[in-house]
Design an enzyme around this catalytic site. Structure first.
Site, PDB file in Angstrom:
ATOM      1  N   HIS A 143      30.664 -19.745  64.810  1.00  0.00           N
ATOM      2  CA  HIS A 143      31.651 -20.257  63.830  1.00  0.00           C
ATOM      3  C   HIS A 143      31.659 -21.913  64.211  1.00  0.00           C
ATOM      4  O   HIS A 143      31.359 -22.203  65.302  1.00  0.00           O
ATOM      5  CB  HIS A 143      33.004 -19.690  64.312  1.00  0.00           C
ATOM      6  CG  HIS A 143      33.178 -19.752  65.573  1.00  0.00           C
ATOM      7  ND1 HIS A 143      33.048 -19.148  66.741  1.00  0.00           N
ATOM      8  CD2 HIS A 143      34.526 -20.889  66.176  1.00  0.00           C
ATOM      9  CE1 HIS A 143      33.604 -19.859  67.864  1.00  0.00           C
ATOM     10  NE2 HIS A 143      34.480 -20.954  67.503  1.00  0.00           N
ATOM     11  N   HIS A 172      31.216 -28.646  64.433  1.00  0.00           N
ATOM     12  CA  HIS A 172      29.970 -27.915  65.156  1.00  0.00           C
ATOM     13  C   HIS A 172      29.764 -26.590  65.447  1.00  0.00           C
ATOM     14  O   HIS A 172      31.167 -25.966  65.295  1.00  0.00           O
ATOM     15  CB  HIS A 172      29.620 -28.783  66.626  1.00  0.00           C
ATOM     16  CG  HIS A 172      30.683 -28.037  67.560  1.00  0.00           C
ATOM     17  ND1 HIS A 172      32.083 -28.702  67.483  1.00  0.00           N
ATOM     18  CD2 HIS A 172      30.707 -26.896  68.277  1.00  0.00           C
ATOM     19  CE1 HIS A 172      32.678 -28.234  68.411  1.00  0.00           C
ATOM     20  NE2 HIS A 172      31.841 -27.008  69.091  1.00  0.00           N
TER      21      HIS A 172
HETATM   22  P1  2AM Z   1      34.007 -24.306  70.157  1.00  0.00           P
HETATM   23  O1  2AM Z   1      34.585 -24.573  68.952  1.00  0.00           O
HETATM   24  O2  2AM Z   1      33.074 -25.492  70.631  1.00  0.00           O
HETATM   25  O3  2AM Z   1      32.905 -23.037  70.193  1.00  0.00           O
HETATM   26  C1  2AM Z   1      37.657 -20.242  71.403  1.00  0.00           C
HETATM   27  O4  2AM Z   1      37.792 -20.852  72.989  1.00  0.00           O
HETATM   28  C2  2AM Z   1      37.056 -21.204  70.513  1.00  0.00           C
HETATM   29  O5  2AM Z   1      37.983 -22.367  70.271  1.00  0.00           O
HETATM   30  C3  2AM Z   1      35.629 -22.053  70.833  1.00  0.00           C
HETATM   31  O6  2AM Z   1      34.972 -21.729  69.803  1.00  0.00           O
HETATM   32  C4  2AM Z   1      35.970 -23.052  71.401  1.00  0.00           C
HETATM   33  O7  2AM Z   1      35.031 -24.055  71.342  1.00  0.00           O
HETATM   34  C5  2AM Z   1      37.130 -23.510  70.817  1.00  0.00           C
HETATM   35  N1  2AM Z   1      38.187 -24.216  71.579  1.00  0.00           N
HETATM   36  C6  2AM Z   1      38.512 -24.190  72.853  1.00  0.00           C
HETATM   37  N2  2AM Z   1      39.384 -25.022  73.174  1.00  0.00           N
HETATM   38  C7  2AM Z   1      39.427 -25.910  72.366  1.00  0.00           C
HETATM   39  C8  2AM Z   1      39.948 -27.411  72.210  1.00  0.00           C
HETATM   40  N3  2AM Z   1      40.757 -27.613  73.167  1.00  0.00           N
HETATM   41  N4  2AM Z   1      40.068 -28.013  71.348  1.00  0.00           N
HETATM   42  C9  2AM Z   1      39.099 -27.613  70.221  1.00  0.00           C
HETATM   43  N5  2AM Z   1      38.677 -26.383  70.291  1.00  0.00           N
HETATM   44  C10 2AM Z   1      38.503 -25.545  71.455  1.00  0.00           C
END
Ligand code: 2AM
Length: 216
Positions: A69, A147
């Site tokens: 995702h 991304h």
């Molecule tokens: P990602 O978007 O890079 O994959 C659950 O942890 C999801 O939320 C993951 O997909 C993760 O990274 C995203 N995520 C976790 N912490 C975050 C943050 N502080 N800011 C933005 N995205 C975050």
């Protein structure tokens, strides 16, 4: 009440259609396989291993779980700043449960993460949170961080993928194009130093994706 308190998801985002998911994973696997054989990569192996002599199997270096995702807003079940406001945005309500086509413009590899850069359309930017100015890089255009995380190294949290991408975009904005390594089947591969490798897709990949949320 308790219902209200638990009504916000872990995150909102676009979820890649299952058919494309396998195609993208295949593209990433091919890139890892190729990169591992390049002399240019071997020359900079210490970026990944910490010591030049050690071997690294890139194909087993990154791990990914859960649905592929592109996160729009990390809500942390309401604990993240701006989560409630985001969930109430008219554009979020309007788009919820609808498909869109994401444009993947590059694949990137760092010693921490493997990801695909997403270039958002004007319409898709309406679903991007407004609070990105609070991020460490306020000078970059909105949506720069968009991304898909394709994998993380042992002990690395997926949140790192977006930070790695911001670092790459910041380097590019500063006029760095990276050191061109080779033209691969999908496009030119460049090395940006510190273990950062970027494959720009000559033909961006279009991916159907569903705007929804994830509760974990
Ligand atoms: P990602 O978007 O890079 O994959 C659950 O942890 C999801 O939320 C993951 O997909 C993760 O990274 C995203 N995520 C976790 N912490 C975050 C943050 N502080 N800011 C933005 N995205 C975050």
């Amino acid at each position: 009440g308790p219902l209200e308190e638990t009504s916000l998801p872990l995150f909102f985002g676009w979820f890649l259609s299952p058919t494309f998911k396998d195609k993208l994973k295949g593209m990433a696997e091919d890139l890892l396989k190729t990169l591992g054989t390049l002399d240019a990569f071997k020359k900079h192996l210490a970026d990944f291993t910490g010591e030049a002599e050690k071997e690294v199997n890139l194909e087993q270096y990154f791990h990914q779980t859960g649905p592929l995702h592109c996160t729009t807003k990390f809500c942390d079940f309401g604990k993240a700043e701006g989560a409630k406001e985001y969930a109430e945005k008219p554009s979020v309500k309007e788009w919820y449960g609808r498909m869109t086509e994401l444009t993947l413009s590059a694949l990137f590899i760092t010693p921490r993460t493997l990801g695909a850069r997403v270039t958002l359309s004007q319409e898709q930017l309406e679903l991007w949170p407004d609070d990105t100015k609070a991020e460490s890089t306020p000078d970059l255009p909105a949506g720069s961080r968009a991304h898909v995380t394709l994998g993380c190294a042992e002990g690395v949290e997926p949140v790192q993928t977006g930070l790695d991408l911001l670092e790459i975009i910041q380097l590019q904005q500063q006029g760095q194009e990276g050191e061109k390594v080779q033209d691969l089947e999908l496009g030119p591969l460049a090395y940006y130093g510190k273990g950062i490798w970027v494959l720009s897709l000559s033909e961006p990949s279009l991916v159907p994706a569903l705007f929804s949320s994830y509760y974990g």
